[in-house]
Design a protein around this motif. Structure first.
Motif, short mmCIF file in Angstrom:
data_model
loop_
_atom_site.label_atom_id
_atom_site.label_comp_id
_atom_site.label_asym_id
_atom_site.label_seq_id
_atom_site.Cartn_x
_atom_site.Cartn_y
_atom_site.Cartn_z
N ILE A 73 1.42 0.69 2.16
CA ILE A 73 2.83 0.27 2.18
C ILE A 73 3.59 1.08 3.22
O ILE A 73 4.37 0.55 4.02
CB ILE A 73 3.48 0.43 0.79
CG1 ILE A 73 2.85 -0.52 -0.23
CG2 ILE A 73 4.99 0.16 0.88
CD1 ILE A 73 3.34 -0.29 -1.65
N ALA A 74 3.35 2.41 3.22
CA ALA A 74 4.02 3.28 4.20
C ALA A 74 3.61 2.93 5.62
O ALA A 74 4.42 2.96 6.55
CB ALA A 74 3.71 4.74 3.89
N GLU A 75 2.34 2.57 5.80
CA GLU A 75 1.83 2.28 7.14
C GLU A 75 2.27 0.91 7.64
O GLU A 75 2.67 0.76 8.81
CB GLU A 75 0.30 2.34 7.12
CG GLU A 75 -0.36 1.99 8.44
CD GLU A 75 -1.87 1.92 8.33
OE1 GLU A 75 -2.49 1.41 9.28
OE2 GLU A 75 -2.43 2.35 7.30
N LEU A 76 2.23 -0.11 6.74
CA LEU A 76 2.44 -1.49 7.16
C LEU A 76 3.84 -2.01 6.87
O LEU A 76 4.26 -3.00 7.46
CB LEU A 76 1.40 -2.39 6.50
CG LEU A 76 -0.07 -2.02 6.77
CD1 LEU A 76 -1.00 -2.90 5.97
CD2 LEU A 76 -0.37 -2.13 8.27
N GLY A 77 4.54 -1.36 5.93
CA GLY A 77 5.94 -1.69 5.73
C GLY A 77 6.25 -2.74 4.70
O GLY A 77 7.43 -2.95 4.37
N THR A 78 5.23 -3.42 4.14
CA THR A 78 5.49 -4.41 3.10
C THR A 78 4.40 -4.36 2.04
O THR A 78 3.26 -3.97 2.32
CB THR A 78 5.55 -5.84 3.67
OG1 THR A 78 4.24 -6.23 4.11
CG2 THR A 78 6.55 -5.96 4.81
N VAL A 79 4.77 -4.79 0.83
CA VAL A 79 3.80 -4.86 -0.26
C VAL A 79 2.76 -5.93 0.04
O VAL A 79 1.57 -5.76 -0.26
CB VAL A 79 4.52 -5.14 -1.60
CG1 VAL A 79 3.50 -5.41 -2.71
CG2 VAL A 79 5.41 -3.97 -1.98
N ASN A 80 3.18 -7.02 0.63
CA ASN A 80 2.26 -8.11 0.91
C ASN A 80 1.16 -7.66 1.87
O ASN A 80 -0.03 -7.93 1.65
CB ASN A 80 3.04 -9.29 1.52
CG ASN A 80 2.13 -10.48 1.79
OD1 ASN A 80 1.35 -10.87 0.93
ND2 ASN A 80 2.22 -11.03 2.99
N GLU A 128 12.57 2.69 -0.22
CA GLU A 128 13.78 1.88 -0.38
C GLU A 128 13.37 0.41 -0.22
O GLU A 128 12.75 0.04 0.77
CB GLU A 128 14.83 2.24 0.68
CG GLU A 128 15.42 3.63 0.54
CD GLU A 128 16.46 3.88 1.62
OE1 GLU A 128 16.97 2.90 2.20
OE2 GLU A 128 16.74 5.07 1.88
N ARG A 129 13.70 -0.40 -1.25
CA ARG A 129 13.35 -1.82 -1.19
C ARG A 129 14.44 -2.56 -0.41
O ARG A 129 15.59 -2.58 -0.83
CB ARG A 129 13.25 -2.41 -2.59
CG ARG A 129 11.93 -2.13 -3.32
CD ARG A 129 11.82 -0.73 -3.84
NE ARG A 129 10.67 -0.58 -4.75
CZ ARG A 129 10.22 0.58 -5.18
NH1 ARG A 129 10.83 1.70 -4.79
NH2 ARG A 129 9.20 0.62 -6.01
N GLY A 148 11.56 -5.30 4.18
CA GLY A 148 10.40 -4.45 3.97
C GLY A 148 10.71 -3.20 3.17
O GLY A 148 11.75 -3.08 2.52
N MET A 149 9.76 -2.27 3.18
CA MET A 149 9.84 -1.04 2.40
C MET A 149 9.99 0.14 3.36
O MET A 149 9.16 0.34 4.26
CB MET A 149 8.58 -0.86 1.56
CG MET A 149 8.21 -2.08 0.71
SD MET A 149 9.18 -2.15 -0.80
CE MET A 149 8.25 -1.02 -1.84
N ILE A 150 11.03 0.93 3.15
CA ILE A 150 11.31 2.09 3.99
C ILE A 150 11.05 3.36 3.17
O ILE A 150 11.63 3.53 2.09
CB ILE A 150 12.76 2.09 4.49
CG1 ILE A 150 13.09 0.77 5.19
CG2 ILE A 150 13.00 3.28 5.42
CD1 ILE A 150 12.23 0.47 6.39
N PRO A 151 10.16 4.26 3.63
CA PRO A 151 9.88 5.47 2.85
C PRO A 151 11.13 6.33 2.68
O PRO A 151 11.92 6.52 3.61
CB PRO A 151 8.83 6.21 3.70
CG PRO A 151 8.22 5.16 4.56
CD PRO A 151 9.32 4.18 4.85
#
Length: 385
Positions: A17-24, A54-55, A59-62
């Motif tokens: 998630i941290a590397e790719l930025g999304t749960v998918n 952060e949702r 995407g997801m931001i660490p």
């Protein structure tokens, strides 16, 4: 929180998630469903007491906690390497390697004997290599098993460092630094650094393990120690270690009070007539000793007593005409007490380099980086003195 409650597959997902930025994208990378990853992330965040991302709609931001834990996860998984390794298998293999028996591993971990057997056997089958062999009541790791155990220890170190940094972020200082102290570091450099550090960080636990380089280098490589302080080796044989110079130390020849040479300024030929007590061959000090007399075309003095303990060297000298070659810092107390006298200081070209040695893969925590800076400051103080 202990690392053994973590799930390596879930940690891989968090890292992705941290590397790719999304749960998918992470779900596709680790072959888990999106709901499974979302649940795993939620459980991990609940255990840590802090959000890792952060949702956002894009995407997801660490968060700061995510920025701390993600590289630790990546480093740990780089040591683990195989997706066949689970946390239970990792723990069982480590305990077996450290205790040398299935019963000892069971007692160490609290896991049942069948669980230990099954975990290690499954790991060996998955990796397609024998990891342990029996020797009577004991279990010996194979070469592959020993290397695997080392990698697993380093993975453990990375995850524990990540969890401790998260705890510190929450206001709970649980961190520790394990220091290997070789003889020369114990006189002034290490005590000075410890005093500086604890004045700012009294909650951090420092564990100092004394020994020779031969005794400390494997614990350092295995992750049991974070840093080793003392005389550096040139060339450095271990490719997984790195060295950092702190200062150069010039050794001197010492004698007991009342020695026939005391009160004189002897040359190399006069000194060479007396026996020495010295650390064993292969140490930088012994190398300086050999080079010094060779440079003056003199046969090496006799060394009937080889010893790395300053206390033992002092006692041998007190009752004989033995000489020794040591750093003045190592015998400062003996000099001030009048027990030993300096006879001759070696020229600067025979100096030893004193410094710190760490693993090349070490990612210093905040407090480790502070302690390393304090070692440098303490070394400057010694050099100025």
């Amino acid at each position: 929180m202990e690392i053994w409650s973590l799930n390596l597959r879930h940690l891989r997902a968090v890292g992705k998630i941290a590397e790719l930025g999304t749960v998918n994208a992470a779900a596709i990378a680790v072959n888990l469903s999106q709901p499974a990853i979302t649940q795993a992330l939620g459980r991990l965040e609940a255990s840590l007491g802090l959000p890792l991302f952060e949702r956002r709609h894009d995407g997801m931001i660490p968060t700061r906690a995510g920025e701390i834990i993600a590289p630790r996860i990546a480093a740990a998984l780089a040591h683990v390497r195989s997706s066949h390794v689970t946390m239970s298998r990792l723990r069982a293999m480590l305990a077996l390697a450290e205790t040398g028996s299935y019963a000892g591993a069971s007692q160490e971990t609290g896991l049942s004997l069948p669980s230990i057997h099954r975990a290690v056997n499954d790991l060996a089958l998955a990796l397609r290599r024998p990891l342990v062999v029996r020797r009577g009541k004991f279990v010996i790791t194979t070469e592959a098993g020993s290397q695997l155990a080392r990698e697993f220890r380093l993975a453990q170190v990375e995850l524990e460092a990540g969890l401790s940094e998260i705890e510190a972020l929450r206001g709970y200082e649980t961190r520790r630094i394990a220091i290997g102290a070789m003889p020369l570091s114990r006189a002034r450099i290490l005590p000075g650094a410890v005093a500086r550090f604890l004045a700012r960080r009294p909650q951090v636990r420092l564990t100092i393990v004394e020994g020779s380089r031969a005794e400390l280098v494997e614990p350092l490589r295995n992750g049991a120690l974070d840093v080793m302080v003392g005389a550096l080796r040139e060339p450095l044989v271990e490719t997984d270690l790195v060295q950092h110079r702190l200062l150069d130390d010039v050794p001197a020849v010492f004698a007991r009070r009342g020695h026939p040479l005391a009160g004189t300024t002897p040359g190399p030929a006069e000194v060479a007539r007396y026996p020495f007590t010295l650390p064993p061959r292969g140490t930088p000090l012994r190398d300086s000793f050999d080079r010094y007399f060779a440079a003056h075309d003199l046969p090496l003095p006799q060394v009937p007593v080889e010893c790395g303990s300053v206390m033992m060297i002092r006692q041998v000298m007190m009752g004989s005409d033995f000489l020794t070659l040591l750093s003045p810092d190592q015998v400062q107390v003996e000099i001030e007490a009048g027990w030993l006298r300096e006879l001759a200081r070696l020229p600067p070209e025979f100096a030893r380099t004193i410094g710190m040695t760490t693993r090349a893969s070490l990612r210093p925590t905040e407090v480790q980086a502070e302690f390393f800076a304090d070692l440098e400051a303490a070394a400057r103080d010694v050099g100025d003195g």
